[in-house]
Design an enzyme around this catalytic site. Structure first.
Site, PDB file in Angstrom:
ATOM      1  N   LYS A 125       6.410  10.174  -1.631  1.00  0.00           N
ATOM      2  CA  LYS A 125       6.925  11.194  -2.543  1.00  0.00           C
ATOM      3  C   LYS A 125       7.610  10.631  -3.780  1.00  0.00           C
ATOM      4  CE  LYS A 125       7.688  14.792   0.926  1.00  0.00           C
ATOM      5  NZ  LYS A 125       8.711  15.670   1.534  1.00  0.00           N
TER       6      LYS A 125
ATOM      7  N   GLY B 186      11.384  -0.878   4.577  1.00  0.00           N
ATOM      8  CA  GLY B 186      10.765  -1.044   5.889  1.00  0.00           C
ATOM      9  C   GLY B 186       9.260  -1.195   5.890  1.00  0.00           C
TER      10      GLY B 186
END
Length: 399
Positions: free
Chosen positions: A200, A353
């Site tokens: 996003k 991550g």
């Protein structure tokens, strides 16, 4: 990046000998249902700072948060006991675990290490209460911040103690992060290229806006690239995108253009009819995306072009894979970019991550200039924010 005191320098000068050293580490490790540690990278990463203090003849206290405990309410699963056991194995010496330690009702001798129970159990830790900060500062002669993953939080053991301890400095882990960030963003070798990818635009909008004023090239990927493709007038079928943020995407493109920089829009893409590992992958020109297509990766032509540009970069900042790299059919773009970063002679810093997962998947750990360990903290740096830990350590260095 403003100057700060390095713990390694204090040790080299003999200033830690016989001193009470309080190290804020990041020992927040994953555990199974029985409380056994399943992955100990963070514990191993904390050892150099502790070893530095021991070798310098200090009395060493270490603390960290673990999980999300409720302040003032101890539960067995919140305990750092398994961490103490693993730390003792790694250090080759006993590590006592101390509970209810805030008032200093314990002793620690030079050459000894004690682990202070989960700091987030202390009332006032999260909100950095002045009363707690004063007590924490009284526990030590030297405070060492060595937990970059918490550098964006102004809590008792990350900020309050740094204001009240006689000396506040950066441990080797934090100092390495501060140096790498300065090299990548404060004094970068040009051209400076940033890769910002993710699902996003909304979650990375402030990062995109901040980097648009600094970088020579801004590579977007994942769902973010789809929104930018829409902003450039391309059709994206039923791909993930945020049409309500087209204005913001266009503004980023214009801001880059005004500086003679650019946001490369994919020339080709890899599409599928459904989101699945076994979905059939088809390479298409970016102008040929059908209404029922899902864009799941950049195409080989785009990947090759971006790879060539990355190999010419002086500095690379990488946050996010450019496609659904977990699916073999849609990993080509991320794999090509990872390899290009590995091959680039420029300095590279990577964090987040999914980015770390991609680095591990393609085995390029040794070829990335610096791999940042703090997800949230790394993102806030990219947003242009000054992290509380950096601010307070810089201020204490001037005192």
């Amino acid at each position: 990046m403003t100057a700060f005191i390095r713990f390694a320098d204090l040790c080299a000068q003999g200033r830690a000998k016989g001193q009470r050293v309080f190290i804020r580490a990041d020992l927040n490790v994953p555990q199974d249902e029985q409380g056994r540690i399943t992955e100990d990278t963070r514990i191993r990463a904390s050892v150099p700072a502790i070893r530095l203090a021991l070798d310098a003849g200090a009395a060493v206290m270490v603390t960290s948060h673990l999980g999300r405990p409720t302040e003032g309410q101890f539960k067995p699963e919140d305990s750092l006991q398994p961490v103490a056991v693993r730390l003792a194995e790694l250090l080759g010496q006993p590590v006592r675990l101390i509970s209810d330690w805030v008032d200093g009702d314990f002793s620690v001798s030079p050459g000894e290490v004690v682990l202070l129970e989960n700091c987030r159990l202390n009332v006032g830790e999260k909100k950095n209460s002045p009363e707690l900060a004063k007590k924490l500062g009284a526990l030590c002669d030297i405070f060492v911040h060595d937990a970059f993953g918490t550098a964006h939080r102004a809590e008792g053991t990350t900020y309050g103690i740094a204001e009240t301890a006689p000396v506040a400095c950066a441990g080797p882990l934090l100092a390495a992060e501060m140096d790498a960030i300065a090299q990548a963003l404060a004094q970068p070798k040009r051209p400076l290229v940033a890769i910002v990818a993710g699902s996003k635009v909304s979650t990375k909008l402030t990062i995109l806006q901040s980097l648009a004023s600094k970088v020579d090239q801004l590579i977007v990927g994942g769902g973010i690239a789809n929104t930018f493709m829409l902003a450039a007038g391309l059709k994206i079928g039923k791909s993930l995108a945020e049409p309500d943020l087209l204005g913001e995407a266009k503004a980023v493109i214009e801001a880059m253009k005004a500086r003679g920089a650019d946001v490369p829009i994919p020339k080709d893409v890899v599409v599928a009819k459904r989101f699945a590992a076994d979905a059939e992958a088809t390479v298409k020109k970016a102008t040929d995306v059908a209404e029922d297509d899902l864009i799941l990766d950049i195409g080989p032509e785009t990947a090759a072009k971006l790879a060539a540009q990355l190999k010419q970069a002086g500095t690379i900042v990488w946050n996010g894979p450019v496609g659904v790299f977990e699916f073999a059919a849609f990993e080509g773009g991320t794999k090509a970019i990872a390899q290009a970063i590995a091959d680039s002679p420029g300095f590279s810093i990577a964090g987040g991550g999914d980015t770390l997962a991609a680095i591990a998947k393609y085995g390029i750990e040794k070829d990335v200039g610096y791999i940042s360990t703090g997800g949230g903290a790394f993102l806030e740096v990219l947003e242009g924010k000054t992290l509380p830990a950096f601010e307070v350590l810089a201020r204490r260095a001037q005192a």
